[in-house]
Design a protein around this motif. Structure first.
Motif, short mmCIF file in Angstrom:
data_model
loop_
_atom_site.label_atom_id
_atom_site.label_comp_id
_atom_site.label_asym_id
_atom_site.label_seq_id
_atom_site.Cartn_x
_atom_site.Cartn_y
_atom_site.Cartn_z
N VAL A 18 0.43 -0.90 0.09
CA VAL A 18 0.14 -0.28 0.03
C VAL A 18 1.09 1.12 0.26
N ILE B 295 -5.71 -0.39 -0.91
CA ILE B 295 -5.73 -0.48 -0.18
C ILE B 295 -6.74 -1.23 0.31
N ALA C 234 -4.27 1.15 6.41
CA ALA C 234 -5.47 2.10 4.97
C ALA C 234 -5.18 3.68 6.04
N GLY D 48 -1.28 4.32 3.70
CA GLY D 48 -1.51 4.87 1.99
C GLY D 48 -2.12 5.83 2.34
#
Length: 735
Positions: free
Chosen positions: A230, A246, A284, A287
């Motif tokens: 990611v 993601i 997440a 990223g």
């Protein structure tokens, strides 16, 4: 009383469509989440993908999206729960979605594309946690109070629901929100190959870990495989690429968990669920923040490039960009055997608008000009602002004679059309010079210089458009030689003053002198003012030269007085450039003080056109000079564009009739009437009148008969040196 406006049929249809599609997407995402990650009470999922649908719909579509979330939650939960409980779930989901959509709008500035770090922080760290908390509290306490959740499971249900909603938002919402920015993704062959390597690397490394790392938890796959992938995507493929990576990473991890471990079930330990949720959230957020930071950097670079290569006022490319573009255009033209025409555009009358109306109006005029140029040109033509009121256009075309003429005329016509700003209407024009590759030059700098020369020729001839020619280059070289020589003339003491007397017609006495500058270079060939004064005016050298003239005239007048003579007042000429010089008044004060000359004996002559170019400023300067005791003459009167109302208020002492009218007063009735009218006008304003260029006794008789006060010209004397003119101080002329 204001009436409430109801939405029309089209708005209602759009609202219903958005709500319906959102409900369908929410229900499908919720059903998938329950299939893959149900963990508490058969309705609480460790990963609630539907929350991402709700956050996106609320942010993008407002109330329609929130209604869609309400309906979608009912669809997915009503088969599993009593209708009342399902409705409470739906209210909680709608409230959470509303918070995620409404809060960022109040935390401006906010970019829904999540391409700025502050926007990611406001959405992911403020709005999403609060919205997920609202949904979790509503749902879990509904289950608890109606007996569907044991007291010992209350806290676990809260954190699983809250983290599950957050995770769904982080995995799904960014992908949907950034879908409009697919243009940011690299599209080259190398970028596509790199993306394939990244995807296959994610899948391949996951399979390797499953084979050789035992026991392996899904959270470890996230940290050791998906997180680096990611971050790689965030670094290389913008916000959209990071969001896609993601989502893909989450899909791989959930697929592995389902295939290898039967998914997330009640048998999964809380520690494993918590570890998976936190690791995926960390992936997440990492990223998103990295990609947003890099997007900010790219935008900053784009803005800096825009500032470096574009004019901030008009948005057009600047001189630097023009030279770069022109260089590439010439290289293409050489390969294709085509021609390039460069149009150098200088606005007429812009300076008058800018000076009289202020820079704010001037800036608006430049924007209008830029817009008109852009509208008149083809998409593959190039227009730039060079600075001030100068623009340039680059045209590439097949070889042809004067191919740019039609475009130049079209641009001239477009710029000449009047326009309204505020309550006033304005009109400007333009002078356009054209140079052509390869006829006039082979590089960008040469073409710019040649087009500039042609533009000055067009302005001088008032022709509108001129092409460059070899003769212009010769004239330019001569002017350059003059300029370089003139810069050293003061240092080498090559400038001298001659004096032409002015005679009073009533008494015949010399009542004034006009100081006239001449240039005697070391070569010995005298250079007249008609040759070097325009060059001095254009280059700004007229200011130090004018300063020298004033000082030299005052020193000479004091020398005559100290020698026992009775010199009449001496007049010096002020050019338009000197009138615009902020130090003019201070310079004259210093010169008068240093030389000891009485200001009453110094006269200043200003041409009519220079005086009327910017009347308000000129009036203030002339009034300040007159208050110091200096006398002001308006030179070349009748050749400018005087406003009689302004002339009446102008602080002046005399008018000088231009020699072009005096020359033919005996043979041309119009010139005779003009000269007579100027005399009557001056006397009506209580001003003296001086006639220039008087050469015959018949002219003197005409002027004397019509009441002219003074004359100046070859009949009295040519310009003389200081020693020669002093012999005339005591003379009395009889005509």
């Amino acid at each position: 009383m204001a009436r409430l406006s109801l939405p029309g049929p089209a708005e209602l249809r759009r609202f219903a469509l958005i709500a319906g599609l959102t409900a369908l997407a929410y229900a499908l995402a919720g059903w998938l989440s329950l299939k893959l990650a149900t963990y508490v009470a058969d309705v609480v999922a460790a990963v609630w993908l539907a929350a991402g649908i709700g956050a996106m719909a609320s942010l993008r579509f407002g109330a329609a999206g929130v209604v869609g979330v309400l309906l979608g939650s009912l669809l997915v939960n009503s088969p599993l729960l009593p209708l009342e409980t399902a409705f409470r779930f739906a209210l909680g989901a709608a409230a959470g979605a509303w918070i995620m959509g409404a809060l960022p709008r109040h935390l401006q500035p906010f970019s829904p594309a999540l391409d700025y770090v502050p926007s990611v922080a406001k959405f992911a760290l403020v709005a999403a946690p609060l919205g997920a908390a609202a949904s979790a509290l509503t749902g879990v306490f509904s289950l608890y109070f109606f007996g569907d959740l044991q007291p010992g499971m209350l806290l676990r249900g809260l954190w699983v629901w809250w983290l599950g909603d957050l995770l769904g938002v982080y995995l799904v919402a960014p992908l949907l929100l950034t879908a409009l920015r697919w243009d940011l993704l690299p599209t080259g062959r190398g970028a596509r190959l790199e993306a394939l390597v990244l995807v296959f690397g994610m899948v391949g490394l996951t399979l390797v870990m499953l084979e050789y790392a035992q026991p392996l938890r899904p959270a470890e796959i996230v940290l050791f495989v998906m997180m680096p992938a990611v971050l790689w995507a965030a670094l290389r493929f913008s916000v959209t690429g990071a969001s896609l990576a993601i989502f893909l990473a989450a899909a791989i991890v959930m697929g592995v968990a389902d295939v290898a471990y039967g998914g997330i079930t009640r048998a999964t330990t809380p520690h494993e669920v918590f570890a998976l949720q936190i690791s995926m959230m960390t992936m997440a957020l990492g990223g998103l923040f990295v990609s947003a930071a890099l997007a900010e950097r790219r935008y900053t670079e784009i803005r800096l490039d825009m500032l470096a290569n574009h004019d901030p006022l008009t948005g057009l490319p600047n001189r630097s960009y023009l030279q770069d573009f022109l260089g590439h255009a010439l290289a293409r033209a050489q390969r294709d055997s085509s021609q390039v025409s460069l149009l150098f555009i200088d606005l007429d009358r812009f300076k008058h608008i800018n000076d009289s109306q202020g820079h704010e109006v001037g800036d608006q005029v430049l924007r209008i000009v830029a817009n008109r140029l852009d509208q008149q040109l083809r998409a593959d033509d190039f227009v730039a602002r060079l600075g001030g009121d100068e623009f340039a256009v680059v045209l590439t075309h097949p070889p042809a004679s004067r191919a740019a003429s039609r475009v130049a005329r079209k641009l001239n016509q477009a710029l000449a059309e009047s326009f309204k700003l505020g309550q006033r209407r304005y009109a400007i024009g333009a002078s356009i010079g054209i140079s052509v590759y390869p006829d006039d030059g082979l590089d960008a700098n040469t073409l710019l210089r040649q087009a500039d020369l042609a533009m000055y020729q067009a302005k001088h001839h008032r022709s509108g458009v001129e092409y460059f020619s070899a003769e212009l280059n010769t004239v330019s070289q001569q002017q350059l030689i003059l300029e370089n020589g003139l810069r050293h003339a003061l240092e080498r003491d090559e400038l001298v003053l001659l004096y032409q007397p002015k005679v009073d017609l009533a008494s015949g006495q010399v009542v004034g002198l006009e100081a006239l500058i001449r240039w005697l270079p070391r070569s010995g060939n005298i250079i007249g003012p008609d040759q070097f004064i325009p060059v001095a005016e254009e280059t700004g050298l007229i200011v130090p030269i004018g300063r020298w003239v004033a000082r030299a005239a005052c020193i000479q007048w004091m020398a005559w007085r100290d020698a026992g003579l009775a010199p009449p007042p001496v007049a010096i000429n002020l050019s338009p450039r000197q009138l615009a010089d902020a130090r003019l008044i201070d310079d004259i004060d210093v010169i008068l003080k240093d030389t000891g000359m009485d200001s009453r004996h110094l006269q200043l002559e200003v041409t009519e056109s220079a005086a009327m170019d910017n009347p308000a400023r000129t009036f203030d300067i002339l009034e300040a000079l007159r208050q110091r005791g200096l006398h002001i003459y308006i030179d070349d009167f009748g050749t400018g564009y005087s406003n009689l109302g302004q002339l009446k208020r102008m602080p002046i002492d005399a008018l000088k009739i231009d020699k072009s009218f005096v020359k033919d007063v005996l043979t041309d009735e119009d010139d005779a009437e003009i000269a007579n009218a100027i005399i009557r006008l001056a006397h009506a304003l209580k001003l003296r009148v001086v006639a220039e260029g008087v050469e015959t006794l018949e002219q003197v008789a005409f002027l004397k008969q019509n009441g002219c006060d003074e004359i100046q010209g070859y009949l009295v004397s040519k310009p003389l040196t200081s020693s020669k003119v002093s012999e005339l101080f005591a003379s009395r002329f009889t005509f």
